[in-house]
Design a protein around this motif. Sequence first.
Motif, PDB file in Angstrom:
ATOM      1  N   ALA A 106       9.511   5.716   3.651  1.00  0.00           N
ATOM      2  CA  ALA A 106       9.750   6.147   2.266  1.00  0.00           C
ATOM      3  C   ALA A 106       8.490   6.755   1.667  1.00  0.00           C
ATOM      4  CB  ALA A 106      10.218   4.953   1.433  1.00  0.00           C
ATOM      5  N   SER A 107       7.322   6.195   1.995  1.00  0.00           N
ATOM      6  CA  SER A 107       6.070   6.731   1.467  1.00  0.00           C
ATOM      7  C   SER A 107       5.792   8.125   2.012  1.00  0.00           C
ATOM      8  CB  SER A 107       4.921   5.790   1.812  1.00  0.00           C
ATOM      9  OG  SER A 107       3.689   6.311   1.381  1.00  0.00           O
ATOM     10  N   VAL A 108       6.055   8.338   3.303  1.00  0.00           N
ATOM     11  CA  VAL A 108       5.844   9.665   3.895  1.00  0.00           C
ATOM     12  C   VAL A 108       6.768  10.692   3.250  1.00  0.00           C
ATOM     13  CG1 VAL A 108       6.067  11.011   6.018  1.00  0.00           C
ATOM     14  CG2 VAL A 108       4.978   8.764   6.071  1.00  0.00           C
ATOM     15  N   LEU A 109       8.035  10.335   3.088  1.00  0.00           N
ATOM     16  CA  LEU A 109       8.984  11.263   2.462  1.00  0.00           C
ATOM     17  C   LEU A 109       8.599  11.554   1.014  1.00  0.00           C
ATOM     18  CD1 LEU A 109      12.368   9.864   3.864  1.00  0.00           C
ATOM     19  CD2 LEU A 109      11.099  11.886   4.629  1.00  0.00           C
ATOM     20  N   TYR A 110       8.131  10.534   0.318  1.00  0.00           N
ATOM     21  CA  TYR A 110       7.717  10.718  -1.083  1.00  0.00           C
ATOM     22  C   TYR A 110       6.539  11.676  -1.174  1.00  0.00           C
ATOM     23  CZ  TYR A 110       4.845   9.609  -5.146  1.00  0.00           C
ATOM     24  OH  TYR A 110       4.043   9.698  -6.248  1.00  0.00           O
ATOM     25  N   GLN A 136       0.828  -1.197   0.000  1.00  0.00           N
ATOM     26  CA  GLN A 136       0.000   0.000   0.000  1.00  0.00           C
ATOM     27  C   GLN A 136       0.870   1.256   0.000  1.00  0.00           C
ATOM     28  OE1 GLN A 136      -3.331  -0.184  -0.218  1.00  0.00           O
ATOM     29  NE2 GLN A 136      -3.493   2.031  -0.370  1.00  0.00           N
ATOM     30  N   SER A 137       1.969   1.224   0.721  1.00  0.00           N
ATOM     31  CA  SER A 137       2.848   2.392   0.781  1.00  0.00           C
ATOM     32  C   SER A 137       3.548   2.646  -0.548  1.00  0.00           C
ATOM     33  CB  SER A 137       3.897   2.205   1.882  1.00  0.00           C
ATOM     34  OG  SER A 137       3.282   2.023   3.149  1.00  0.00           O
ATOM     35  N   ALA A 138       3.833   1.568  -1.288  1.00  0.00           N
ATOM     36  CA  ALA A 138       4.556   1.699  -2.557  1.00  0.00           C
ATOM     37  C   ALA A 138       3.638   1.682  -3.769  1.00  0.00           C
ATOM     38  CB  ALA A 138       5.586   0.583  -2.675  1.00  0.00           C
ATOM     39  N   SER A 139       2.310   1.786  -3.540  1.00  0.00           N
ATOM     40  CA  SER A 139       1.328   1.771  -4.635  1.00  0.00           C
ATOM     41  C   SER A 139       1.426   0.499  -5.464  1.00  0.00           C
ATOM     42  CB  SER A 139       1.518   2.993  -5.548  1.00  0.00           C
ATOM     43  OG  SER A 139       1.333   4.184  -4.819  1.00  0.00           O
ATOM     44  N   LEU A 140       1.685  -0.620  -4.798  1.00  0.00           N
ATOM     45  CA  LEU A 140       1.782  -1.907  -5.478  1.00  0.00           C
ATOM     46  C   LEU A 140       0.729  -2.893  -4.989  1.00  0.00           C
ATOM     47  CD1 LEU A 140       5.669  -2.352  -5.348  1.00  0.00           C
ATOM     48  CD2 LEU A 140       4.302  -1.819  -7.359  1.00  0.00           C
ATOM     49  N   SER A 141      -0.312  -2.397  -4.341  1.00  0.00           N
ATOM     50  CA  SER A 141      -1.264  -3.298  -3.704  1.00  0.00           C
ATOM     51  C   SER A 141      -2.117  -4.066  -4.702  1.00  0.00           C
ATOM     52  CB  SER A 141      -2.176  -2.515  -2.760  1.00  0.00           C
ATOM     53  OG  SER A 141      -2.849  -1.486  -3.455  1.00  0.00           O
ATOM     54  N   GLN A 142      -2.230  -3.606  -5.937  1.00  0.00           N
ATOM     55  CA  GLN A 142      -3.098  -4.272  -6.907  1.00  0.00           C
ATOM     56  C   GLN A 142      -2.326  -4.973  -8.022  1.00  0.00           C
ATOM     57  OE1 GLN A 142      -6.287  -4.524  -6.364  1.00  0.00           O
ATOM     58  NE2 GLN A 142      -6.100  -3.264  -4.538  1.00  0.00           N
ATOM     59  N   ILE A 143      -1.000  -4.976  -7.926  1.00  0.00           N
ATOM     60  CA  ILE A 143      -0.207  -5.599  -8.993  1.00  0.00           C
ATOM     61  C   ILE A 143      -0.137  -7.104  -8.763  1.00  0.00           C
ATOM     62  CG2 ILE A 143       2.101  -5.790  -9.976  1.00  0.00           C
ATOM     63  CD1 ILE A 143       2.463  -2.862  -9.612  1.00  0.00           C
ATOM     64  N   ALA A 144      -0.505  -7.880  -9.751  1.00  0.00           N
ATOM     65  CA  ALA A 144      -0.427  -9.342  -9.705  1.00  0.00           C
ATOM     66  C   ALA A 144      -1.150  -9.899  -8.494  1.00  0.00           C
ATOM     67  CB  ALA A 144       1.046  -9.810  -9.707  1.00  0.00           C
TER      68      ALA A 144
END
Length: 259
Positions: free
Chosen positions: A196-200, A109-117
């Motif tokens: 990393a998500s907060v900093l991004y 969820q933090s890396a926007s990868l929750s729906q990949i594969a």
Amino acid sequence: MTLILADILGLSQSYLLAFYVIFLRIGAAFLVLPGFAEQFIPTRVRLGSALAVAAILTPASPISTTVLEVDFRSFAIFNVTEPVAGLLIGLAVRFVVHAIQVAGAIAAQSASLSQIAAGVTPEPQPAISGVLLIAGVTLAVISGLHIHIVHMLLASYEILPLGILPEAGAVGRWGTDSVAASFSLAFTLAAPFVIASVLYNLALGVINKAMPQLMVAFVGAPAITFGGLFLLFLSVPFLLPVWHAVLLSVLADPMAAHP
């Protein structure tokens, strides 16, 4: 000769009874233990593994001599208390596996990868959760998970004695503490991705404020995805040993809540 055969028959019946009582606890534990209770493991394999472990523990277990003579009431009590004890022991280890799955969900969820594969599976989960779960279980298995499980089941009769139902209040407190410790461990493992998500997002907000005309989302989305994958590549070799150490501590003392 007849007397000898009668003695052998009586002894075999006693050990068959001990095997059955031990299998009640082991069979319940194998319903949830990692590496044995996974959905991709065939039922026959799980049943055969439980029977094999029960056969190993029967001569080594201290209860083999205590169930030689039991009445019908004690036998009925064993059919209730032993599956409950086995299920509690298995859940103690399963909470640790749940922690790594939740950590993968937080990281995805933090890396926007929750729906990949994330395909349609009996237990839908992000790809990172699946990767961490398989990696963690594989690390545990190659590190001698079966040996630790045998030792844990053998020592469980000191923690949860034979024929005694655990107190409901104590089990409730243990369950609450274990779930809390599981989520605490999950957040600890996923902390690099959250930071990393907060900093991004903070940097994205500053850029968007400074340059409103720039569509920062189109630039930032690939960056956070690539950064998440790269961070996963860097952090997994350090995260898995931390998780494995907690797993070993739970295997050594399953009824204690571990942070």
